[in-house]
Design a protein around this motif. Structure first.
Motif, PDB file in Angstrom:
ATOM      1  N   THR A 153       0.842  -1.197   0.000  1.00 59.61           N
ATOM      2  CA  THR A 153       0.000   0.000   0.000  1.00 59.61           C
ATOM      3  C   THR A 153       0.877   1.247   0.000  1.00 59.61           C
ATOM      4  OG1 THR A 153      -1.792  -1.120   1.175  1.00 59.61           O
ATOM      5  CG2 THR A 153      -1.735   1.280   1.330  1.00 59.61           C
ATOM      6  N   ILE A 154       0.425   2.275  -0.705  1.00 62.63           N
ATOM      7  CA  ILE A 154       1.100   3.565  -0.702  1.00 62.63           C
ATOM      8  C   ILE A 154       0.272   4.536   0.130  1.00 62.63           C
ATOM      9  CG2 ILE A 154       1.972   5.478  -2.103  1.00 62.63           C
ATOM     10  CD1 ILE A 154       2.238   3.559  -4.445  1.00 62.63           C
ATOM     11  N   TYR A 155       0.892   5.093   1.170  1.00 64.59           N
ATOM     12  CA  TYR A 155       0.220   6.045   2.057  1.00 64.59           C
ATOM     13  C   TYR A 155       0.802   7.445   1.860  1.00 64.59           C
ATOM     14  CZ  TYR A 155      -1.194   1.870   4.759  1.00 64.59           C
ATOM     15  OH  TYR A 155      -1.702   0.663   5.160  1.00 64.59           O
ATOM     16  N   ASP A 156      -0.028   8.463   2.086  1.00 68.64           N
ATOM     17  CA  ASP A 156       0.524   9.819   2.125  1.00 68.64           C
ATOM     18  C   ASP A 156       1.106  10.071   3.520  1.00 68.64           C
ATOM     19  OD1 ASP A 156      -1.559  10.575   3.875  1.00 68.64           O
ATOM     20  OD2 ASP A 156      -2.038  12.398   2.771  1.00 68.64           O
ATOM     21  N   ARG A 157       1.656  11.255   3.741  1.00 61.78           N
ATOM     22  CA  ARG A 157       2.362  11.555   4.981  1.00 61.78           C
ATOM     23  C   ARG A 157       1.446  11.497   6.205  1.00 61.78           C
ATOM     24  NH1 ARG A 157       5.610  15.364   4.127  1.00 61.78           N
ATOM     25  NH2 ARG A 157       6.012  15.834   6.319  1.00 61.78           N
ATOM     26  N   ASN A 158       0.142  11.576   6.003  1.00 63.96           N
ATOM     27  CA  ASN A 158      -0.815  11.555   7.108  1.00 63.96           C
ATOM     28  C   ASN A 158      -1.531  10.219   7.251  1.00 63.96           C
ATOM     29  OD1 ASN A 158      -0.336  14.341   7.760  1.00 63.96           O
ATOM     30  ND2 ASN A 158      -1.555  14.884   5.960  1.00 63.96           N
TER      31      ASN A 158
ATOM     32  N   ILE B 189       4.820   8.094   1.687  1.00 63.31           N
ATOM     33  CA  ILE B 189       5.471   9.129   0.898  1.00 63.31           C
ATOM     34  C   ILE B 189       5.160  10.511   1.471  1.00 63.31           C
ATOM     35  CG2 ILE B 189       5.452   7.681  -1.160  1.00 63.31           C
ATOM     36  CD1 ILE B 189       3.172   9.410  -2.256  1.00 63.31           C
ATOM     37  N   SER B 190       5.880  11.501   0.983  1.00 61.75           N
ATOM     38  CA  SER B 190       5.849  12.846   1.561  1.00 61.75           C
ATOM     39  C   SER B 190       4.615  13.658   1.192  1.00 61.75           C
ATOM     40  CB  SER B 190       7.102  13.604   1.107  1.00 61.75           C
ATOM     41  OG  SER B 190       7.160  13.653  -0.321  1.00 61.75           O
ATOM     42  N   ILE B 191       3.871  13.204   0.209  1.00 60.11           N
ATOM     43  CA  ILE B 191       2.724  13.970  -0.285  1.00 60.11           C
ATOM     44  C   ILE B 191       1.645  14.116   0.791  1.00 60.11           C
ATOM     45  CG2 ILE B 191       0.795  13.880  -1.926  1.00 60.11           C
ATOM     46  CD1 ILE B 191       3.463  14.761  -3.122  1.00 60.11           C
ATOM     47  N   ASP B 192       1.068  15.322   0.871  1.00 63.35           N
ATOM     48  CA  ASP B 192      -0.127  15.573   1.680  1.00 63.35           C
ATOM     49  C   ASP B 192      -1.285  15.646   0.688  1.00 63.35           C
ATOM     50  OD1 ASP B 192      -2.274  16.691   3.029  1.00 63.35           O
ATOM     51  OD2 ASP B 192      -1.101  18.225   4.054  1.00 63.35           O
ATOM     52  N   ILE B 193      -2.166  14.659   0.705  1.00 67.58           N
ATOM     53  CA  ILE B 193      -3.184  14.562  -0.329  1.00 67.58           C
ATOM     54  C   ILE B 193      -4.130  15.761  -0.320  1.00 67.58           C
ATOM     55  CG2 ILE B 193      -4.780  13.185   1.046  1.00 67.58           C
ATOM     56  CD1 ILE B 193      -4.106  12.946  -2.765  1.00 67.58           C
ATOM     57  N   ASP B 194      -4.401  16.338   0.838  1.00 67.18           N
ATOM     58  CA  ASP B 194      -5.272  17.517   0.883  1.00 67.18           C
ATOM     59  C   ASP B 194      -4.596  18.708   0.195  1.00 67.18           C
ATOM     60  OD1 ASP B 194      -7.270  16.168   2.273  1.00 67.18           O
ATOM     61  OD2 ASP B 194      -6.383  16.642   4.216  1.00 67.18           O
ATOM     62  N   MET B 195      -3.309  18.881   0.470  1.00 70.85           N
ATOM     63  CA  MET B 195      -2.546  19.943  -0.192  1.00 70.85           C
ATOM     64  C   MET B 195      -2.466  19.680  -1.694  1.00 70.85           C
ATOM     65  SD  MET B 195      -0.641  22.732   0.571  1.00 70.85           S
ATOM     66  CE  MET B 195      -1.165  23.574  -0.923  1.00 70.85           C
ATOM     67  N   GLN B 196      -2.285  18.420  -2.048  1.00 71.44           N
ATOM     68  CA  GLN B 196      -2.181  18.036  -3.451  1.00 71.44           C
ATOM     69  C   GLN B 196      -3.468  18.340  -4.206  1.00 71.44           C
ATOM     70  OE1 GLN B 196       0.523  16.772  -5.052  1.00 71.44           O
ATOM     71  NE2 GLN B 196      -0.533  16.529  -7.006  1.00 71.44           N
ATOM     72  N   ILE B 197      -4.598  17.988  -3.605  1.00 74.35           N
ATOM     73  CA  ILE B 197      -5.887  18.232  -4.261  1.00 74.35           C
ATOM     74  C   ILE B 197      -6.095  19.717  -4.500  1.00 74.35           C
ATOM     75  CG2 ILE B 197      -8.391  18.136  -3.922  1.00 74.35           C
ATOM     76  CD1 ILE B 197      -7.946  15.451  -2.477  1.00 74.35           C
ATOM     77  N   TYR B 198      -5.777  20.536  -3.486  1.00 80.26           N
ATOM     78  CA  TYR B 198      -5.954  21.979  -3.660  1.00 80.26           C
ATOM     79  C   TYR B 198      -5.021  22.499  -4.750  1.00 80.26           C
ATOM     80  CZ  TYR B 198      -6.233  26.950  -3.005  1.00 80.26           C
ATOM     81  OH  TYR B 198      -6.405  28.293  -3.251  1.00 80.26           O
ATOM     82  N   MET B 199      -3.764  22.064  -4.739  1.00 81.51           N
ATOM     83  CA  MET B 199      -2.823  22.534  -5.758  1.00 81.51           C
ATOM     84  C   MET B 199      -3.327  22.204  -7.158  1.00 81.51           C
ATOM     85  SD  MET B 199       1.152  21.422  -6.476  1.00 81.51           S
ATOM     86  CE  MET B 199       1.934  22.500  -5.284  1.00 81.51           C
TER      87      MET B 199
END
Length: 557
Positions: free
Chosen positions: A63-68, A219-229
Motif C-alpha cells: 500500500t502507498i500512504y501519504d504523509r498523514n 510518501i511525503s505527499i499531503d493529499i489535501d494539499m495536493q488536491i488543492y494545488m
C-alpha cells in the motif's frame, strides 16, 4: 560307441539357437532395466506434466500512504476466473452465464471457452461478489483463484505521483514503477492435477510456493494539499488561456515534496483514456527555458563574487546590439542608470547581462550554474528525470551568454529551480527532493544527501533581501500575503518553436518564492506555458501558499 549320423550337426544348430535366444533374452532384460531404472523417472515426469496445470498465485502489492496515513494506492481482494474448455458441458450455457455475471457479450465468451486448450483466463481480477454469484451456478470446467487488484481511492488526485500498475501487478508509471521492487512482492505457484480425461483429481492441488506480499511505503505527499494545488493550477491555466501548468511545493530543509502537479492529470485506476503527457510530472521529466527566475541564479553568483552590492549602479541602455541581434527588456524604456536591486526588481535583461559581464564573467557564471546543480539530476526518486540543456562554455557566443544570464538558451526543470531557491531559504544548502519517507514494515527511514551549493553564505541574505523588493515593489507584487514577508522572482520566457526561432505571440510565465521569516521552509514554484495574453502566475502562488499556511499552521517569526 557308434555315432548317429548327423548328430554333430544337430548339436551345433541347437547351440546356435540357444545362444541366439540367450542374447535376445539379455537384450530384453537390458531394455527393461533401462526403461525401469533409467528412463522411468523421465517418463513419469512427462506423464505427470501432461496431466498437471501450473497457475501463478499473484502477490498482493504494498500500500502507498501519504504523509498523514491516507491510502493513495492499495490492493483489494479479487477473483481470477479460468476455464478448461475440454471440461465444459454446455459452452453456450456457460457463455450466457459469464455475460450475465461479469458483463460483456456472450459470443465473446463463447469464442474464449471453445478454444483448443486446457487452460484459458476468463476474467482476471474480477469483482469478488460477481465471481461468487458465478461460482454458485456450479458450471463444470470453470475454476476460481483468489487474487487482488489495484485501486486508487483518490482517482486522478496525485495520480501522476503514485502512478499505475498493469494487469500483472507490475508498476508502469510513477512511484508504482520506481518502487516496483519494494511494492510488488514475489508471486507464488499452484499446481493442480487432472486425470487422463481432463477431470481435476480431488485433493491433488498443491501450492508449491506461497505468494510473498509486497511492502508498504509512506510518501511525503499531503493529499489535501495536493488536491488543492491541482484544482488551483487547473483554474489558473484556464484563466490565463495557457496550454498547461506546473506547480511544486517542497520543504527546503528536508527535501520532502508536499505537493507537485502538471496538467493534464490522469486516473491510474482507469487507463482506458489517458491524455498525452498526463502520466508524468513535467516538473521532473521536462526541461524548459526558465526565463527571468534564472536572474536570481546570475545575481547570486555575482554576489558570491563579492564585487557588487544591491546599491551598485549600472548604466543600462535601452538595448544591447550583439552580433546581428538586440537584447532588450520586456517593457519598453529609455537609457537609464539602475542599481543592482532595481535590475532584479524590474527584471531587466539588459541590466543582468551587463552585470554578469562586468562584475563576474561568463566563464564563472557557467561554473556556478554547474555548482548550483542546474545541469545535473536532483536525485529525486521518480522515473525519467530530465537534467536540462546547457552547451559547453567554449561554444557560447556573446549573444548566447547574454541570453543565458536571464534564462534563455538554457533549459532546467522546475524541480531544479525549486531546489536552487530552496538553498536560498536554507542558508546555501540544497537538499535532495524526494517522495519516500519510510518503509513501515521494516521501520527503515531513508537518508538523503545535502550539499552546500552556495559557498559564500554572506550572499544569501542579500539575495533574499533583493527578492523581497521584487514582491514589495516590483514585478511580483501580486504574490504578497497579508501578515507574511514573501520573497521570490517572476519569469516571462519566450519559448522555442519547432520550426526555429521563438514565438512572438505567446510566452511562458513562472514564479518561485518562499516565506523567509516564517516557521516554514516550504518553497513553491508555479508555471503556466504558452500564455497568449498578459497575465501573472503570482496569484496562483499566493493562493497555494495561503492554503499551506492554514494547513500547517505556519506563523511569521
Amino acid at each position: 560307441m557308434p555315432t548317429i549320423p548327423g548328430s554333430r550337426t544337430l548339436s551345433g544348430r541347437v547351440l546356435i539357437i540357444f545362444v541366439a535366444f540367450l542374447i535376445a533374452a539379455l537384450a530384453l532384460v537390458g531394455r527393461l532395466a533401462y526403461l525401469q531404472l533409467i528412463k522411468a523417472p523421465e517418463y513419469a515426469s512427462m506423464a505427470e506434466s501432461s496431466r498437471t496445470v501450473n497457475v501463478t498465485i499473484p502477490a498482493k502489492r504494498g500500500t502507498i500512504y501519504d504523509r498523514n496515513g491516507n491510502v493513495l494506492a492499495t490492493s483489494v481482494d479479487a477473483t481470477t476466473i479460468y476455464c478448461d474448455p475440454t471440461m465444459v458441458d454446455d459452452p453456450r450455457e456457460m457463455a450466457d452465464a459469464l455475460a450475465e455475471c461479469l458483463g460483456g457479450k456472450s459470443d465473446d465468451y463463447l469464442a474464449l471457452i471453445t478454444q483448443d486448450t486446457t487452460f484459458v483466463y476468463v476474467k482476471r481480477k474480477a469483482d469478488v461478489n460477481k465471481a461468487e454469484s458465478l461460482k454458485e451456478k456450479g458450471l463444470s470446467g470453470l475454476y476460481f483463484l483468489p487474487d487482488s487488484r489495484r485501486v486508487y481511492p483518490y482517482g486522478s488526485s496525485a495520480g501522476q505521483i503514485v502512478g499505475a500498475s498493469n494487469i500483472d501487478d507490475v508498476g508502469i508509471t510513477g512511484l508504482e514503477l520506481y518502487y516496483d521492487d519494494i511494492l510488488s512482492g514475489v508471486p507464488g505457484k499452484m499446481v493442480y492435477e487432472q486425470s487422463a480425461t481432463g477431470i481435476p483429481i480431488p485433493n491433488a492441488t498443491v501450492v508449491e510456493r506461497d505468494a510473498a506480499d509486497g511492502q508498504d511505503i509512506i510518501i511525503s505527499i499531503d493529499i489535501d494539499m495536493q488536491i488543492y494545488m491541482e484544482e488551483r493550477l487547473s483554474q489558473g491555466v484556464a484563466d490565463m488561456g495557457g496550454s498547461d501548468g506546473t506547480a511544486v511545493l517542497m520543504d527546503a530543509a528536508t527535501g520532502e515534496i508536499y505537493a507537485i502537479a502538471s496538467t493534464p492529470y490522469f486516473n491510474p485506476g482507469d487507463l482506458s483514456e489517458v491524455e498525452d503527457g498526463a502520466t508524468s510530472i513535467k516538473a521532473i521529466t521536462s526541461g524548459l527555458e526558465p526565463g527571468s527566475i534564472f536572474k536570481t541564479v546570475s545575481a547570486t553568483a555575482i554576489l558570491e563574487n563579492g564585487k557588487m552590492t544591491p546599491d551598485t549602479e549600472v548604466f543600462c541602455p535601452a538595448y544591447l546590439a550583439v552580433d546581428e541581434y538586440y537584447i532588450e527588456d520586456m517593457h519598453e524604456r529609455g537609457d537609464m542608470t539602475m542599481t543592482f536591486r532595481d535590475i532584479i526588481r524590474d527584471s531587466s535583461n539588459v541590466g543582468i547581462s551587463l552585470s554578469v559581464d562586468e562584475y563576474l564573467g561568463y566563464d564563472k557564471l557557467y561554473d556556478k550554474i554547474l555548482e548550483y546543480g542546474l545541469h545535473s539530476a536532483t536525485g529525486v526518486d521518480y522515473p525519467g528525470e530530465e537534467v536540462g540543456f546547457l552547451s559547453d562554455y567554449s561554444e557560447w557566443s556573446m549573444t548566447q551568454a547574454y541570453n543565458i544570464s536571464f534564462g534563455q538558451g538554457i533549459t532546467c526543470t522546475p524541480l531544479q529551480m525549486t531546489r536552487f531557491y530552496g538553498a536560498l531559504r536554507n542558508d546555501g544548502v540544497a537538499v535532495t527532493p524526494h517522495f519516500l519517507v519510510s518503509l513501515p514494515q521494516s521501520g527503515e527511514t531513508p537518508e538523503y544527501e545535502t550539499e552546500q551549493i552556495i559557498q559564500n553564505t554572506e550572499a544569501v541574505p542579500t539575495m533574499v533581501d533583493m527578492l523581497q523588493t521584487v514582491v514589495e515593489e516590483g514585478t511580483g507584487v501580486d504574490a504578497q500575503m497579508e501578515g507574511f514577508t514573501v520573497v521570490g522572482k517572476t519569469g516571462t520566457a519566450e519559448f522555442a518553436l519547432e520550426t526555429g526561432g521563438y514565438s512572438t505571440t505567446m510566452s511562458n510565465r513562472d514564479f518561485v518564492g518562499f516565506l523567509p521569516n516564517s516557521t516554514s521552509s516550504l518553497v513553491c514554484y508555479v508555471g503556466v506555458d504558452h500564455v497568449p495574453v498578459t497575465g501573472a502566475v503570482t496569484p496562483i502562488f499566493r493562493d497555494i501558499m495561503t492554503f499551506a499556511v492554514d494547513q500547517y499552521r505556519i506563523a511569521e517569526q
